[in-house]
Design a protein around this motif. Structure first.
Motif, PDB file in Angstrom:
ATOM      1  N   PHE A 209       0.842  -1.065   0.025  1.00 39.48           N
ATOM      2  CA  PHE A 209      -0.035   0.075   0.148  1.00 39.48           C
ATOM      3  C   PHE A 209       0.965   1.381   0.044  1.00 39.48           C
ATOM      4  O   PHE A 209       0.450   2.484  -0.521  1.00 39.48           O
ATOM      5  N   ASP A 210       2.114   1.172   0.594  1.00 39.75           N
ATOM      6  CA  ASP A 210       3.113   2.388   0.343  1.00 39.75           C
ATOM      7  C   ASP A 210       3.271   2.562  -1.020  1.00 39.75           C
ATOM      8  O   ASP A 210       3.423   3.983  -1.528  1.00 39.75           O
ATOM      9  N   ASP A 211       3.450   1.512  -1.936  1.00 40.36           N
ATOM     10  CA  ASP A 211       3.601   1.882  -3.501  1.00 40.36           C
ATOM     11  C   ASP A 211       2.392   2.653  -3.921  1.00 40.36           C
ATOM     12  O   ASP A 211       2.363   3.721  -4.758  1.00 40.36           O
ATOM     13  N   VAL A 212       1.125   2.333  -3.416  1.00 39.78           N
ATOM     14  CA  VAL A 212       0.195   2.927  -3.965  1.00 39.78           C
ATOM     15  C   VAL A 212       0.252   4.327  -3.549  1.00 39.78           C
ATOM     16  O   VAL A 212      -0.410   5.342  -4.298  1.00 39.78           O
ATOM     17  N   GLU A 213       0.396   4.514  -2.150  1.00 35.93           N
ATOM     18  CA  GLU A 213       0.434   5.783  -1.759  1.00 35.93           C
ATOM     19  C   GLU A 213       1.336   6.726  -2.644  1.00 35.93           C
ATOM     20  O   GLU A 213       0.752   7.963  -2.699  1.00 35.93           O
ATOM     21  N   ARG A 214       2.330   6.343  -2.651  1.00 37.22           N
ATOM     22  CA  ARG A 214       3.491   7.266  -3.481  1.00 37.22           C
ATOM     23  C   ARG A 214       2.959   7.515  -4.774  1.00 37.22           C
ATOM     24  O   ARG A 214       3.130   8.460  -5.174  1.00 37.22           O
ATOM     25  N   ALA A 215       2.567   6.475  -5.489  1.00 43.41           N
ATOM     26  CA  ALA A 215       2.061   6.583  -6.915  1.00 43.41           C
ATOM     27  C   ALA A 215       1.136   7.510  -7.031  1.00 43.41           C
ATOM     28  O   ALA A 215       0.966   8.486  -7.986  1.00 43.41           O
ATOM     29  N   SER A 216       0.300   7.455  -6.104  1.00 39.36           N
ATOM     30  CA  SER A 216      -1.026   8.307  -6.191  1.00 39.36           C
ATOM     31  C   SER A 216      -0.690   9.681  -6.108  1.00 39.36           C
ATOM     32  O   SER A 216      -1.336  10.623  -6.437  1.00 39.36           O
ATOM     33  N   HIS A 217       0.019   9.861  -4.959  1.00 42.68           N
ATOM     34  CA  HIS A 217       0.720  11.406  -4.629  1.00 42.68           C
ATOM     35  C   HIS A 217       1.180  11.850  -5.901  1.00 42.68           C
ATOM     36  O   HIS A 217       0.788  12.900  -6.257  1.00 42.68           O
ATOM     37  N   ARG A 218       1.886  11.224  -6.780  1.00 39.10           N
ATOM     38  CA  ARG A 218       2.767  11.698  -7.705  1.00 39.10           C
ATOM     39  C   ARG A 218       1.440  11.991  -8.656  1.00 39.10           C
ATOM     40  O   ARG A 218       1.544  13.006  -9.611  1.00 39.10           O
ATOM     41  N   LEU A 219       0.525  11.142  -8.930  1.00 43.52           N
ATOM     42  CA  LEU A 219      -0.411  11.235 -10.132  1.00 43.52           C
ATOM     43  C   LEU A 219      -1.454  12.406  -9.638  1.00 43.52           C
ATOM     44  O   LEU A 219      -1.684  13.184 -10.679  1.00 43.52           O
ATOM     45  N   LYS A 220      -1.713  12.517  -8.375  1.00 47.34           N
ATOM     46  CA  LYS A 220      -2.607  13.585  -7.926  1.00 47.34           C
ATOM     47  C   LYS A 220      -1.614  14.884  -8.264  1.00 47.34           C
ATOM     48  O   LYS A 220      -2.260  16.053  -8.757  1.00 47.34           O
ATOM     49  N   TRP A 221      -0.366  15.061  -7.956  1.00 49.57           N
ATOM     50  CA  TRP A 221       0.502  16.224  -8.510  1.00 49.57           C
ATOM     51  C   TRP A 221       0.106  16.662  -9.889  1.00 49.57           C
ATOM     52  O   TRP A 221       0.074  17.763 -10.271  1.00 49.57           O
ATOM     53  N   ASP A 222       0.117  15.701 -10.920  1.00 49.60           N
ATOM     54  CA  ASP A 222      -0.034  15.985 -12.311  1.00 49.60           C
ATOM     55  C   ASP A 222      -1.210  16.631 -12.177  1.00 49.60           C
ATOM     56  O   ASP A 222      -1.757  17.725 -13.148  1.00 49.60           O
ATOM     57  N   GLU A 223      -2.438  16.257 -11.706  1.00 51.13           N
ATOM     58  CA  GLU A 223      -3.852  16.596 -11.897  1.00 51.13           C
ATOM     59  C   GLU A 223      -3.872  18.056 -11.588  1.00 51.13           C
ATOM     60  O   GLU A 223      -4.577  18.713 -12.242  1.00 51.13           O
ATOM     61  N   ALA A 224      -3.344  18.188 -10.219  1.00 48.61           N
ATOM     62  CA  ALA A 224      -3.259  19.666  -9.499  1.00 48.61           C
ATOM     63  C   ALA A 224      -2.652  20.479 -10.561  1.00 48.61           C
ATOM     64  O   ALA A 224      -3.122  21.633 -10.576  1.00 48.61           O
ATOM     65  N   LEU A 225      -1.320  19.995 -10.905  1.00 46.17           N
ATOM     66  CA  LEU A 225      -0.576  21.191 -11.659  1.00 46.17           C
ATOM     67  C   LEU A 225      -1.115  21.518 -12.859  1.00 46.17           C
ATOM     68  O   LEU A 225      -1.285  22.546 -13.140  1.00 46.17           O
ATOM     69  N   THR A 226      -1.482  20.512 -13.726  1.00 47.69           N
ATOM     70  CA  THR A 226      -2.143  20.959 -14.896  1.00 47.69           C
ATOM     71  C   THR A 226      -3.369  21.867 -14.776  1.00 47.69           C
ATOM     72  O   THR A 226      -3.590  22.743 -15.600  1.00 47.69           O
ATOM     73  N   LEU A 227      -4.035  21.452 -13.735  1.00 44.36           N
ATOM     74  CA  LEU A 227      -5.494  22.251 -13.634  1.00 44.36           C
ATOM     75  C   LEU A 227      -4.869  23.808 -13.100  1.00 44.36           C
ATOM     76  O   LEU A 227      -5.336  24.751 -13.479  1.00 44.36           O
ATOM     77  N   GLN A 228      -4.025  23.887 -12.219  1.00 37.36           N
ATOM     78  CA  GLN A 228      -3.639  25.043 -11.757  1.00 37.36           C
ATOM     79  C   GLN A 228      -2.806  25.875 -12.796  1.00 37.36           C
ATOM     80  O   GLN A 228      -2.799  27.070 -12.962  1.00 37.36           O
ATOM     81  N   LEU A 229      -1.994  25.205 -13.561  1.00 34.59           N
ATOM     82  CA  LEU A 229      -1.504  25.915 -14.807  1.00 34.59           C
ATOM     83  C   LEU A 229      -2.541  26.550 -15.584  1.00 34.59           C
ATOM     84  O   LEU A 229      -2.385  27.696 -16.169  1.00 34.59           O
ATOM     85  N   THR A 230      -3.525  25.795 -16.207  1.00 33.99           N
ATOM     86  CA  THR A 230      -4.667  26.059 -16.832  1.00 33.99           C
ATOM     87  C   THR A 230      -5.340  27.432 -16.066  1.00 33.99           C
ATOM     88  O   THR A 230      -5.446  28.472 -16.870  1.00 33.99           O
ATOM     89  N   LEU A 231      -5.602  27.427 -14.932  1.00 35.21           N
ATOM     90  CA  LEU A 231      -6.194  28.579 -14.333  1.00 35.21           C
ATOM     91  C   LEU A 231      -5.173  29.752 -14.017  1.00 35.21           C
ATOM     92  O   LEU A 231      -5.485  30.948 -14.486  1.00 35.21           O
TER      93      LEU A 231
END
Ligand code: ADP
Ligand code: MG
Length: 729
Positions: A209-231
């Motif tokens: 589950f640590d793998d899941v945690e770290r992976a999803s943290h990174r993937l969330k970053w992509d989502e957040a950054l792309t959205l914030q760049l757009t805004l």
């Protein structure tokens, strides 16, 4: 064949699978599939928790078939198959009538999902979903501790998705070649993030589950950054669009408004007023959200901004969500302006302006007249509903757009009105639904935010109580007594019901989408109480002799307006209404509100409703009547509303109890904004950090020029038709 992220799935997978994925899950390309993340992971050891299972739990278990026994049923025609499964730590029974999975044989492993039932004292699944695990994939899948469970569809099971992903991962040798990481190395290093290939690999086939945690943290970053760049890009673009400065002028309408106000402005109103006055004075169009508790006095703040714009020679439009509210605004503004709001009329002031009301219910001639006033600039202040947005409504010189109760409108509507200015007008949107910080940073990310925290002094405040009729039937009698007491003391009351009543059928839906309760009206409940029934019951019984009337969306606009007016003039004691009274209605003499079937309303909506009886110097009382048990989750939700008067706190509770998509509105839901993993509730810090990085990235001259990967992500989001809403403003 070189596979890239853009390769259609049809070229990688079998045609049947590819078609199913496209039609049922909206997955078209390799990228879509890699971004289709598991919903959760089943653990091998999950059987160990069998002892904890409760009847009624919906679970997936991973287990091995121990025995299979098919026999004829004694009482009925047909066969029953009992399959005992276990993993050594526990066991349970799967029961099938007249059918069974051909591959459910001794020794097979599978994922079984279902609702735990019990029979003869032991737990069982009846007709569970079965995903038998192939022997021939044998290798590592099996040794792995976590099995991904994907959002699946009728024909495309989680298992098929898992196999398809595996195919991609295996073929691309761990994704290193296939996936290019768009994130600049220094950002990745600064925030200690996995590379994109590593994150995708781990989200689809984690060991722990640590793998899941770290992976999803990174993937969330992509989502957040792309959205914030757009805004951030939108904010920058908006800042570059030249509008028209509307400087403050003394001796005009604004001064007249200030002189006419029957009260002192609060410090908050004054401070926000200064902020707005300064921004209106700039060429760069203002984009501001004014949030403030129900009753905090946002209208007067908006009116003062509108007056400044009129003084500077422009027009101001106020968009309201309902006819009742639009009419109330127009009435209030006209009263306040007096002769200054009646320029061109006999008793009007020559240097004044006109306040024009434009709603859908105007008769053709009146509408033509109103449109003419708007088009030739005689109307300095235009108040209206959606009718303002229609084609054919042209402004002479639109300088300011005010949107009241923004949560009732989409970004599209805000933009439709904005587009009516020859140059971009200033925009002020107002909401009494407090916006959690993360929502403010995403959905409203292109707006600057002002907040009115303070209520005007001298308010009586509202106290709220839950009336749980199932457990305390006498309390309801007491509630009606309280209404009588308030009326006897010269006050007035609202009784709110979820439904209009009388006719059944499509006409009798809740009046708006917000009326749907967060946890869904399960169909075994009785229909919600109706205005017409409750009014009849009260007139004949508990409130006999009081002057009672009804207000709901099926009345003609004239009727609605005249009843609101009669209520405001105290010719009606008790108004039995639907949520038409929810937003903005302002009758300070009303002090009691009884909400029937309160559990059918959302948290924020109850808070809004309650705001109707907190508007004067008298203490207000709000009674939330419900069938729900006090101890049930619904009962607890109502108890929190009763206990909290802090709108921000309640907005958070609302976010917790509703799906985020509902909170953001359909047009702003996750899918469209590219958000899959990011949670507005839980990832506040991550979103704030990404926002700071996005702003910093765009603050330099070169913008994203040195980061083609990021630029491509932003472009992909922008051209994605699902992200249409993001582009518009
Ligand atoms: P909301 O922010 O919910 O839209 P309104 O603008 O309708 O609230 O204001 C609520 C009530 O408070 C109105 O009756 C308004 O006239 C009154 N009000 C506004 N500002 C003040 C103030 N500074 N002092 C006293 N009453 C005020
Ligand atoms: Mg208001």
């Amino acid at each position: 064949m070189a596979v890239t992220m853009q390769t259609p799935l049809a070229r990688v997978l079998g045609p049947k699978t590819a078609t199913g994925m496209a039609d049922q899950l909206g997955l078209h390309t390799v990228r879509d599939l890699l971004r289709h993340y598991p919903r959760r992971y089943a653990r091998r050891g999950e059987m160990a928790r069998l002892d904890d299972l409760q009847k009624g739990d919906r679970v997936t278990i991973l287990a091995q078939v121990k025995s299979v026994n098919t026999r004829k049923m004694r009482q009925r025609h047909g066969t029953i198959t009992e399959v005992t499964v276990g993993d050594g730590a526990g066991s349970m029974k799967l029961v099938f009538f007249n059918s069974r999975h051909a591959r459910l044989v001794h020794g097979a492993w599978g994922l079984f999902a279902g609702t735990v039932g019990s029979y003869g004292g032991s737990l069982q699944f009846t007709h569970p979903d079965c995903h038998l695990l192939d022997d021939d994939t044998g290798d590592d899948e099996w040794a792995r501790a976590l099995v991904p469970i994907y959002p699946a569809s009728k024909d495309i099971s989680s298992w098929v998705i898992q196999k398809s992903v595996k195919l991609l991962l295996d073929a691309s040798g761990g994704l290193g070649e296939l996936v290019v990481d768009p994130l600049p190395d220094e950002i990745r290093a600064r925030h200690n993030l996995l590379s994109l290939p590593a994150a995708l690999l781990d989200i689809h086939r984690p060991i722990t589950f640590d793998d899941v945690e770290r992976a999803s943290h990174r993937l969330k970053w992509d989502e957040a950054l792309t959205l914030q760049l757009t805004l951030a890009a939108r904010r920058r673009a908006a800042a570059l669009e030249p509008g028209t400065a509307r400087p403050r002028r003394t001796g005009g309408l604004l001064d007249a408004v200030d002189a006419a106000l029957p009260f002192e402005l609060t410090d908050g109103q004054r401070a926000v007023g200064e902020e707005l006055a300064a921004e209106l004075d700039r060429e760069q169009p203002m984009h501001r959200l004014l949030q403030g508790e129900v009753g905090s006095g946002k209208t007067v703040v908006a009116l003062r901004a509108m007056a400044q714009v009129v003084d500077a020679g422009g027009q101001a439009a106020l968009l309201a969500p309902t006819e009742v509210l639009a009419a109330q605004h127009a009435r209030g503004i006209r009263e306040l302006l007096g002769p200054l709001g009646r320029a061109g009329e006999l008793d009007g002031a020559a240097d004044g302006t006109r306040v024009t009301l434009l709603t859908g219910s105007l008769k053709a001639a009146a509408r033509r007249e109103a449109r003419a006033e708007v088009a030739d600039g005689r109307a300095g202040i235009v108040v209206g509903t959606h009718a303002l947005l229609q084609e054919g409504v042209e402004f002479a010189d639109l300088g300011l757009v005010v949107v009241d109760e923004q949560h009732r409108f989409g970004v599209e509507q805000r933009d439709a009105l904005r587009a009516k200015g020859s140059r971009p007008p200033h925009v002020l949107v107002m909401t009494a639904t407090p916006i959690p910080r993360t929502v403010a940073m995403t959905v409203y990310g292109d707006l600057e935010i002002s907040t009115l925290r303070q209520l005007p002094s001298g308010r009586g405040g509202v106290s709220s109580s839950v009336v749980p009729v199932a457990e305390k039937p006498l309390w309801l009698d007491r509630a009606w007594e309280r209404v009588r007491e308030e009326v006897a003391a010269g006050r007035q009351a609202y009784i709110v019901c979820p439904r209009i009543g009388d006719v059944t059928g499509p006409d009798d839906e809740p009046e708006d989408a917000d009326g749907a309760p967060p946890d869904g009206g399960s169909d075994d409940r009785r229909p919600p109480l109706a205005v017409l029934d409750v009014a009849e019951m009260l007139t004949a019984g508990p409130l006999r002799g009081l002057r009672l009337d009804v207000l709901h969306g099926r009345l003609s606009p004239e009727d609605k307006e005249s009843r609101m007016r009669a209520f405001a003039a105290r010719e009606i004691d008790v108004l039995v209404a639907t949520t038409v009274v929810e937003v903005g209605v302002d009758v300070p003499n009303a002090t009691v509100m009884v909400v029937m079937d309160a559990d059918r309303f959302g948290v924020s909506q109850l808070h809004q409703l309650r705001g109707r009886v907190a508007r004067g110097r008298h203490a207000g009382l709000c009674l939330l009547v419900t069938d729900a048990r006090v101890a049930s989750s619904t009962g607890q939700r109502l108890a929190s509303v009763a206990a909290t008067s802090d709108g921000f706190e309640l907005a958070r509770l609302d976010l917790e109890t509703r799906r985020e998509g509902d909170v953001l509105g359909a047009a702003q839901s996750g899918r469209r904004s590219g958000i899959r993993l990011l949670s507005l509730l839980e990832d506040e810090e991550l979103i704030a950090t990404a926002r700071a990085e996005a702003t910093a990235l765009l603050a330099t001259e070169r913008g994203l020029a040195d980061h083609p990967g990021l630029a491509a992500e932003v472009a992909a989001l922008a051209t994605d038709e699902r992200a249409e809403w993001l582009e518009k403003a």
